[in-house]
Motif scaffolding. Structure first.
Motif, PDB file in Angstrom:
ATOM      1  N   MET A   1       0.839  -1.196   0.000  1.00  0.00           N
ATOM      2  CA  MET A   1       0.000   0.000   0.000  1.00  0.00           C
ATOM      3  C   MET A   1       0.879   1.253   0.000  1.00  0.00           C
ATOM      4  O   MET A   1       1.830   1.353   0.770  1.00  0.00           O
ATOM      5  N   GLU A   2       0.547   2.170  -0.888  1.00  0.00           N
ATOM      6  CA  GLU A   2       1.353   3.384  -1.014  1.00  0.00           C
ATOM      7  C   GLU A   2       1.198   4.254   0.224  1.00  0.00           C
ATOM      8  O   GLU A   2       0.103   4.434   0.756  1.00  0.00           O
ATOM      9  N   LEU A   3       2.327   4.785   0.690  1.00  0.00           N
ATOM     10  CA  LEU A   3       2.314   5.623   1.884  1.00  0.00           C
ATOM     11  C   LEU A   3       1.761   7.003   1.553  1.00  0.00           C
ATOM     12  O   LEU A   3       2.253   7.662   0.641  1.00  0.00           O
ATOM     13  N   PRO A   4       0.746   7.466   2.287  1.00  0.00           N
ATOM     14  CA  PRO A   4       0.223   8.815   2.035  1.00  0.00           C
ATOM     15  C   PRO A   4       1.302   9.859   2.305  1.00  0.00           C
ATOM     16  O   PRO A   4       2.244   9.620   3.079  1.00  0.00           O
ATOM     17  N   PRO A   5       1.199  11.036   1.698  1.00  0.00           N
ATOM     18  CA  PRO A   5       2.186  12.091   1.951  1.00  0.00           C
ATOM     19  C   PRO A   5       2.209  12.491   3.427  1.00  0.00           C
ATOM     20  O   PRO A   5       1.188  12.414   4.125  1.00  0.00           O
ATOM     21  N   LEU A   6       3.370  12.902   3.881  1.00  0.00           N
ATOM     22  CA  LEU A   6       3.516  13.384   5.249  1.00  0.00           C
ATOM     23  C   LEU A   6       2.925  14.791   5.338  1.00  0.00           C
ATOM     24  O   LEU A   6       3.444  15.735   4.742  1.00  0.00           O
ATOM     25  N   THR A   7       1.840  14.916   6.069  1.00  0.00           N
ATOM     26  CA  THR A   7       1.164  16.201   6.238  1.00  0.00           C
ATOM     27  C   THR A   7       0.805  16.388   7.704  1.00  0.00           C
ATOM     28  O   THR A   7       0.779  15.430   8.487  1.00  0.00           O
ATOM     29  N   MET A   8       0.485  17.613   8.080  1.00  0.00           N
ATOM     30  CA  MET A   8       0.048  17.872   9.446  1.00  0.00           C
ATOM     31  C   MET A   8      -1.229  17.108   9.763  1.00  0.00           C
ATOM     32  O   MET A   8      -1.404  16.596  10.878  1.00  0.00           O
ATOM     33  N   TYR A  31       7.637   7.185   7.802  1.00  0.00           N
ATOM     34  CA  TYR A  31       7.622   8.576   7.346  1.00  0.00           C
ATOM     35  C   TYR A  31       8.968   9.283   7.510  1.00  0.00           C
ATOM     36  O   TYR A  31       9.128  10.415   7.067  1.00  0.00           O
ATOM     37  N   GLU A  32       9.939   8.626   8.142  1.00  0.00           N
ATOM     38  CA  GLU A  32      11.192   9.338   8.418  1.00  0.00           C
ATOM     39  C   GLU A  32      11.912   9.733   7.130  1.00  0.00           C
ATOM     40  O   GLU A  32      12.516  10.818   7.059  1.00  0.00           O
ATOM     41  N   LEU A  33      11.864   8.893   6.124  1.00  0.00           N
ATOM     42  CA  LEU A  33      12.522   9.240   4.862  1.00  0.00           C
ATOM     43  C   LEU A  33      11.876  10.480   4.254  1.00  0.00           C
ATOM     44  O   LEU A  33      12.591  11.379   3.773  1.00  0.00           O
ATOM     45  N   GLN A  34      10.551  10.558   4.275  1.00  0.00           N
ATOM     46  CA  GLN A  34       9.879  11.747   3.757  1.00  0.00           C
ATOM     47  C   GLN A  34      10.290  12.992   4.538  1.00  0.00           C
ATOM     48  O   GLN A  34      10.538  14.056   3.958  1.00  0.00           O
ATOM     49  N   ALA A  35      10.380  12.851   5.867  1.00  0.00           N
ATOM     50  CA  ALA A  35      10.786  13.997   6.689  1.00  0.00           C
ATOM     51  C   ALA A  35      12.204  14.431   6.340  1.00  0.00           C
ATOM     52  O   ALA A  35      12.502  15.630   6.249  1.00  0.00           O
ATOM     53  N   CYS A  36      13.078  13.453   6.133  1.00  0.00           N
ATOM     54  CA  CYS A  36      14.459  13.758   5.774  1.00  0.00           C
ATOM     55  C   CYS A  36      14.525  14.499   4.435  1.00  0.00           C
ATOM     56  O   CYS A  36      15.270  15.473   4.285  1.00  0.00           O
ATOM     57  N   LEU A  37      13.707  14.059   3.465  1.00  0.00           N
ATOM     58  CA  LEU A  37      13.698  14.712   2.162  1.00  0.00           C
ATOM     59  C   LEU A  37      13.146  16.125   2.255  1.00  0.00           C
ATOM     60  O   LEU A  37      13.640  17.050   1.595  1.00  0.00           O
ATOM     61  N   ILE A  38      12.134  16.319   3.085  1.00  0.00           N
ATOM     62  CA  ILE A  38      11.586  17.665   3.283  1.00  0.00           C
ATOM     63  C   ILE A  38      12.651  18.573   3.894  1.00  0.00           C
ATOM     64  O   ILE A  38      12.852  19.709   3.458  1.00  0.00           O
ATOM     65  N   ALA A  39      13.350  18.054   4.901  1.00  0.00           N
ATOM     66  CA  ALA A  39      14.382  18.849   5.574  1.00  0.00           C
ATOM     67  C   ALA A  39      15.526  19.173   4.622  1.00  0.00           C
ATOM     68  O   ALA A  39      16.033  20.300   4.593  1.00  0.00           O
ATOM     69  N   THR A  40      15.934  18.208   3.825  1.00  0.00           N
ATOM     70  CA  THR A  40      17.041  18.417   2.893  1.00  0.00           C
ATOM     71  C   THR A  40      16.661  19.393   1.789  1.00  0.00           C
ATOM     72  O   THR A  40      17.430  20.287   1.412  1.00  0.00           O
ATOM     73  N   GLY A  48      10.705  28.151   5.245  1.00  0.00           N
ATOM     74  CA  GLY A  48       9.342  28.583   5.486  1.00  0.00           C
ATOM     75  C   GLY A  48       8.765  27.935   6.716  1.00  0.00           C
ATOM     76  O   GLY A  48       9.200  26.864   7.146  1.00  0.00           O
ATOM     77  N   ALA A  49       7.750  28.582   7.255  1.00  0.00           N
ATOM     78  CA  ALA A  49       7.174  28.136   8.518  1.00  0.00           C
ATOM     79  C   ALA A  49       6.427  26.817   8.373  1.00  0.00           C
ATOM     80  O   ALA A  49       6.415  26.004   9.303  1.00  0.00           O
ATOM     81  N   ASP A  50       5.799  26.591   7.214  1.00  0.00           N
ATOM     82  CA  ASP A  50       4.997  25.388   7.052  1.00  0.00           C
ATOM     83  C   ASP A  50       5.840  24.120   7.178  1.00  0.00           C
ATOM     84  O   ASP A  50       5.478  23.194   7.914  1.00  0.00           O
ATOM     85  N   ASP A  51       6.957  24.073   6.460  1.00  0.00           N
ATOM     86  CA  ASP A  51       7.829  22.902   6.544  1.00  0.00           C
ATOM     87  C   ASP A  51       8.403  22.750   7.950  1.00  0.00           C
ATOM     88  O   ASP A  51       8.520  21.638   8.467  1.00  0.00           O
ATOM     89  N   LYS A  80      20.162  12.687  16.893  1.00  0.00           N
ATOM     90  CA  LYS A  80      21.328  12.924  16.029  1.00  0.00           C
ATOM     91  C   LYS A  80      20.923  13.041  14.566  1.00  0.00           C
ATOM     92  O   LYS A  80      21.694  13.542  13.748  1.00  0.00           O
ATOM     93  N   ARG A  81      19.712  12.554  14.250  1.00  0.00           N
ATOM     94  CA  ARG A  81      19.259  12.589  12.857  1.00  0.00           C
ATOM     95  C   ARG A  81      18.338  13.777  12.565  1.00  0.00           C
ATOM     96  O   ARG A  81      17.989  14.024  11.414  1.00  0.00           O
ATOM     97  N   ILE A  82      17.950  14.494  13.604  1.00  0.00           N
ATOM     98  CA  ILE A  82      17.096  15.664  13.419  1.00  0.00           C
ATOM     99  C   ILE A  82      17.946  16.814  12.883  1.00  0.00           C
ATOM    100  O   ILE A  82      19.072  17.030  13.350  1.00  0.00           O
ATOM    101  N   PRO A  83      17.445  17.575  11.896  1.00  0.00           N
ATOM    102  CA  PRO A  83      18.214  18.721  11.390  1.00  0.00           C
ATOM    103  C   PRO A  83      18.673  19.618  12.531  1.00  0.00           C
ATOM    104  O   PRO A  83      17.881  19.998  13.403  1.00  0.00           O
ATOM    105  N   GLU A  84      19.956  19.935  12.525  1.00  0.00           N
ATOM    106  CA  GLU A  84      20.558  20.640  13.662  1.00  0.00           C
ATOM    107  C   GLU A  84      19.890  21.972  13.951  1.00  0.00           C
ATOM    108  O   GLU A  84      19.637  22.312  15.121  1.00  0.00           O
TER     109      GLU A  84
END
Length: 221
Positions: A1-8, A31-40, A48-51, A80-84
């Protein structure tokens, strides 16, 4: 099953659900990979505030679910993996770091103070409440097994109860513990815990422990 987009909206639904902690952990792990891609892609806080809000919600939720599944070392690794930049300046993630230190150092009073006293976003409150219950349950089990006798005030601190009332040997505080099967000696002024045995096939927050914790009074005392 396709993972839904990471949203609030998706995160809020997960956090507010009554899903078992293991299921929450699995869902957020995906969802961690999606979060990493958003951060990168957004350079963390600068885009921006939304991201930034989305990443704060994700990483704070994932951190709390690590603790809720008793993965304290893994929670340290997650930081250690959270954006500094996010980790340094986001209030919720700063709260998470403070909580991690208290949990890692087994500073029980500090854990309750962080959970109850620091400003957490409304969206995280379901996880905050669940972790406080989990922490109390875990501590109750540990105290019941580790101590042959314990001062009333010390037991109260471990379980986030009113220390001042315990120091005064308030009958209601004593009654809360004796209802859990513990014995109170008025001469030695000591509580004698009754060991709590939990089946390995049952979750820690079993019905029996949940009833015992309910007897210990409200979470806010």
């Amino acid at each position: 099953m396709e993972l839904p987009p990471l949203t609030m909206e998706q995160l809020s639904q997960l956090v507010a659900s009554n899903a078992p902690p293991s299921q929450l952990f699995e869902a957020l792990s995906r969802y961690e990979l999606q979060a990493c891609l958003i951060a990168t892609g957004s350079n963390g806080l600068t885009a921006g505030a939304d991201d930034s809000t989305l990443l704060s919600m994700f990483y704070s939720s994932f951190f709390l679910v690590h603790l809720l599944t008793d993965q304290v070392s893994e929670a340290r690794a997650l930081t250690k993996r959270i954006p500094e930049a996010l980790l340094q300046y986001d209030p919720s993630l700063q709260n998470c770091l403070t909580l991690l230190r208290a949990v890692w150092q087994t500073q029980h009073a500090q854990v309750y103070q962080v959970l109850r006293g620091l400003p957490w976003p409304d969206a995280l409150q379901p996880l905050i409440r669940r972790y406080e219950s989990f922490f109390q349950d875990k501590t109750l089990i540990a105290v019941s097994r580790s101590y042959e006798a314990i001062r009333l005030a010390t037991a109260a601190v471990h379980l986030g109860l009113d220390e001042q009332l315990a120091e005064k040997e308030d009958p209601n505080v004593i009654l809360n513990f004796t209802k859990c099967g513990w014995a109170w000696d008025s001469e030695s002024k000591l509580l004698y815990p009754k060991p709590i045995v939990v089946s390995p096939t049952e979750p820690q927050s079993s019905n029996g422990i949940r009833k015992a914790m309910a007897m210990l009074g409200t979470r806010a005392c």
